[in-house]
Design a protein around this motif. Structure first.
Motif, mmCIF file in Angstrom:
data_model
loop_
_atom_site.group_PDB
_atom_site.id
_atom_site.type_symbol
_atom_site.label_atom_id
_atom_site.label_comp_id
_atom_site.label_asym_id
_atom_site.label_seq_id
_atom_site.Cartn_x
_atom_site.Cartn_y
_atom_site.Cartn_z
ATOM 1 N N GLY A 127 0.824 -1.197 0.000
ATOM 2 C CA GLY A 127 0.000 0.000 0.000
ATOM 3 C C GLY A 127 0.858 1.246 0.000
ATOM 4 O O GLY A 127 2.084 1.184 0.161
ATOM 5 N N THR A 128 0.205 2.403 -0.161
ATOM 6 C CA THR A 128 0.954 3.662 -0.267
ATOM 7 C C THR A 128 0.370 4.747 0.631
ATOM 8 O O THR A 128 0.352 5.926 0.257
ATOM 9 C CB THR A 128 0.988 4.156 -1.731
ATOM 10 N N ASP A 129 -0.102 4.394 1.812
ATOM 11 C CA ASP A 129 -0.554 5.415 2.751
ATOM 12 C C ASP A 129 0.625 6.312 3.120
ATOM 13 O O ASP A 129 1.696 5.820 3.497
ATOM 14 C CB ASP A 129 -1.131 4.774 4.010
ATOM 15 N N ALA A 130 0.435 7.626 3.027
ATOM 16 C CA ALA A 130 1.537 8.579 3.141
ATOM 17 C C ALA A 130 2.305 8.459 4.450
ATOM 18 O O ALA A 130 3.536 8.601 4.471
ATOM 19 C CB ALA A 130 1.007 10.004 2.977
ATOM 20 N N ASP A 131 1.603 8.194 5.559
ATOM 21 C CA ASP A 131 2.285 8.155 6.853
ATOM 22 C C ASP A 131 2.787 6.771 7.218
ATOM 23 O O ASP A 131 3.275 6.549 8.321
ATOM 24 C CB ASP A 131 1.368 8.682 7.962
ATOM 25 N N GLY A 132 2.676 5.808 6.314
ATOM 26 C CA GLY A 132 3.191 4.465 6.548
ATOM 27 C C GLY A 132 4.424 4.212 5.713
ATOM 28 O O GLY A 132 4.719 4.936 4.750
ATOM 29 N N THR A 133 5.187 3.198 6.056
ATOM 30 C CA THR A 133 6.362 2.809 5.280
ATOM 31 C C THR A 133 5.976 1.719 4.284
ATOM 32 O O THR A 133 5.008 0.981 4.504
ATOM 33 C CB THR A 133 7.482 2.273 6.192
ATOM 34 N N PRO A 134 6.698 1.622 3.177
ATOM 35 C CA PRO A 134 6.430 0.514 2.255
ATOM 36 C C PRO A 134 6.501 -0.833 2.951
ATOM 37 O O PRO A 134 5.650 -1.704 2.737
ATOM 38 C CB PRO A 134 7.539 0.663 1.204
ATOM 39 N N ARG A 135 7.516 -0.993 3.825
ATOM 40 C CA ARG A 135 7.700 -2.278 4.495
ATOM 41 C C ARG A 135 6.508 -2.618 5.385
ATOM 42 O O ARG A 135 6.084 -3.781 5.455
ATOM 43 C CB ARG A 135 8.993 -2.254 5.319
ATOM 44 N N SER A 136 5.932 -1.610 6.055
ATOM 45 C CA SER A 136 4.801 -1.865 6.946
ATOM 46 C C SER A 136 3.505 -2.125 6.194
ATOM 47 O O SER A 136 2.524 -2.605 6.770
ATOM 48 C CB SER A 136 4.605 -0.688 7.902
ATOM 49 N N GLN A 137 3.490 -1.793 4.875
ATOM 50 C CA GLN A 137 2.265 -1.959 4.093
ATOM 51 C C GLN A 137 2.362 -3.080 3.067
ATOM 52 O O GLN A 137 1.524 -3.178 2.159
ATOM 53 C CB GLN A 137 1.924 -0.641 3.403
ATOM 54 N N VAL A 138 3.375 -3.924 3.229
ATOM 55 C CA VAL A 138 3.486 -5.105 2.385
ATOM 56 C C VAL A 138 2.219 -5.945 2.511
ATOM 57 O O VAL A 138 1.657 -6.093 3.599
ATOM 58 C CB VAL A 138 4.733 -5.931 2.784
ATOM 59 N N ASP A 139 1.741 -6.446 1.378
ATOM 60 C CA ASP A 139 0.605 -7.386 1.343
ATOM 61 C C ASP A 139 -0.752 -6.695 1.386
ATOM 62 O O ASP A 139 -1.787 -7.357 1.292
ATOM 63 C CB ASP A 139 0.722 -8.381 2.512
ATOM 64 N N LYS A 140 -0.787 -5.359 1.528
ATOM 65 C CA LYS A 140 -2.065 -4.665 1.719
ATOM 66 C C LYS A 140 -2.945 -4.709 0.469
ATOM 67 O O LYS A 140 -4.170 -4.596 0.559
ATOM 68 C CB LYS A 140 -1.838 -3.209 2.144
ATOM 69 N N GLN A 141 -2.317 -4.869 -0.711
ATOM 70 C CA GLN A 141 -3.083 -4.887 -1.957
ATOM 71 C C GLN A 141 -3.411 -6.304 -2.429
ATOM 72 O O GLN A 141 -3.999 -6.477 -3.507
ATOM 73 C CB GLN A 141 -2.295 -4.161 -3.057
#
Length: 369
Positions: free
Chosen positions: A277-291
């Protein structure tokens, strides 16, 4: 010179009324550069619509075209939404993606007519692998007895040898008319179980997978899967091929599909960006698998180049932003994976930080040239 323009005809609400304008294609013929006179008087505009295909609705649906919203006496020609366009080098034929309808329209630029619509059918995932959940604890690629519509967002024409081909980026899309008419085609896997929507032929194992959000329970499926279901589903179809495909232009027969390459190569080479995912206040690593539950890597753009006799294909992935490179030497049915490129810097930084310190150059590549 002729310009080709898609008029999508996106549905909208007007008071209590639902309006679904017909999709159209405009052919704009511009005068020769040496022509004299008023420029606007010399420009010719031809408007093409899809009404002649309404009498072929059953035939087109059986061939893999989607007719998504049929309520209110809506016609197929109103439901069709043209999008990305590619043309042959001699400017005689244009190919137009009908993304939500899982189809490609063929336009004869000489006779100024839409000559055919080809449905792209479904992709079988029983021998391929996808990550279908964002609640399975990370990257877990598995095979499932399900299907997906290709639903390409972009396409490009190319020649290899003596034949013409189309390459498509199979992003996926869905129809959500919640604001207009209170309806969406999307059903999560668990909803089939909670709402008792499975048919008697569905196995207990499949029902268990649909019920479990770590398996298929979180995956988005369509309620418009081609079955005459009467709310009793036996075939489960999700959105997007998570791939790129090559089709023969003569009959839009599938020549090659990249299968599960995009997810398997990302998992191996740049796992910090896997379906992220690409939430602005999150890191790429923390948003792995969100899509993973909806369209996965979202291949959405394509470009084709030549290096000598070699055809090179570039595929832009929107989740969250990378470019896959394939080459075709002799056999167009067996492209070779070359590399995957990403411009994301330190994946421990937030997206805001990456943008602010200029270590982020490309996300969601909507167009490649």
């Amino acid at each position: 010179m002729t310009g080709v323009v898609s008029i999508r005809g996106t549905p909208y609400g007007q008071g209590d009324e639902f309006v679904d304008p017909p999709g159209q294609i405009l052919l704009i013929s511009f005068p020769d550069m040496h022509a004299t006179g008023n420029f606007s008087d010399l420009v010719d505009v031809t408007t093409l619509d899809f009404t002649k295909f309404d009498t072929r609705t059953s035939e087109l649906l059986s061939g893999g075209v989607r007719f998504v919203y049929k309520a209110g006496n809506n016609s197929l020609s109103n439901d069709l939404e043209p999008g990305s366009i590619t043309t042959t080098p001699n400017s005689k034929v244009a190919y137009v993606v009908l993304q939500k309808n899982n189809a490609v329209a063929v336009v004869d630029l000489v006779t100024k007519s839409i000559t055919n619509i080809y449905g792209l059918g479904v992709k079988d995932w029983s021998k391929l692998k996808m990550d279908a959940s964002d609640e399975d604890g990370g990257i877990h690629l598995k095979s499932w007895p399900i299907y997906s519509y290709y639903l390409p967002n972009d396409l490009q024409y190319f020649r290899h040898g003596y034949r013409g081909y189309l390459v498509t980026a199979n992003e996926g899309t869905s129809v959500n008319l919640t604001q207009e008419v209170g309806w969406s085609e999307v059903l999560k896997g668990y909803e089939f179980i909670e709402r008792n929507l499975t048919g008697p032929m569905v196995s207990e194992e499949m029902m268990s997978w649909l019920a479990n959000k770590a398996d298929l329970g979180s995956l988005c499926f369509t309620s418009r899967n081609g079955e005459d279901t009467n709310d009793s589903f036996t075939k489960f179809v999700t959105f997007g091929g998570r791939s790129f495909s090559i089709w023969r232009t003569v009959d839009l027969r599938l020549v090659f599909d990249s299968g599960d390459d995009m997810e398997t190569e990302t998992a191996e080479r740049i796992p910090d960006l896997f379906n992220a995912g690409t939430d602005a206040d999150g890191t790429p690593r923390s948003q792995v698998d969100k899509q993973s539950t909806y369209r996965g890597p979202r291949p959405e753009s394509v470009a084709v180049g030549r290096i000598g006799d070699l055809t090179v294909i570039f595929i832009g992935s929107g989740a969250p932003g990378s470019v896959f490179v394939y080459s075709v030497h002799k056999n167009v049915s067996s492209p070779k994976f070359e590399s995957v490129w990403s411009s994301v810097g330190n994946t421990r930084n937030t997206w805001d930080e990456l943008f602010g310190n200029r270590t982020l150059r490309v996300t969601d590549p909507r167009q490649l040239m």
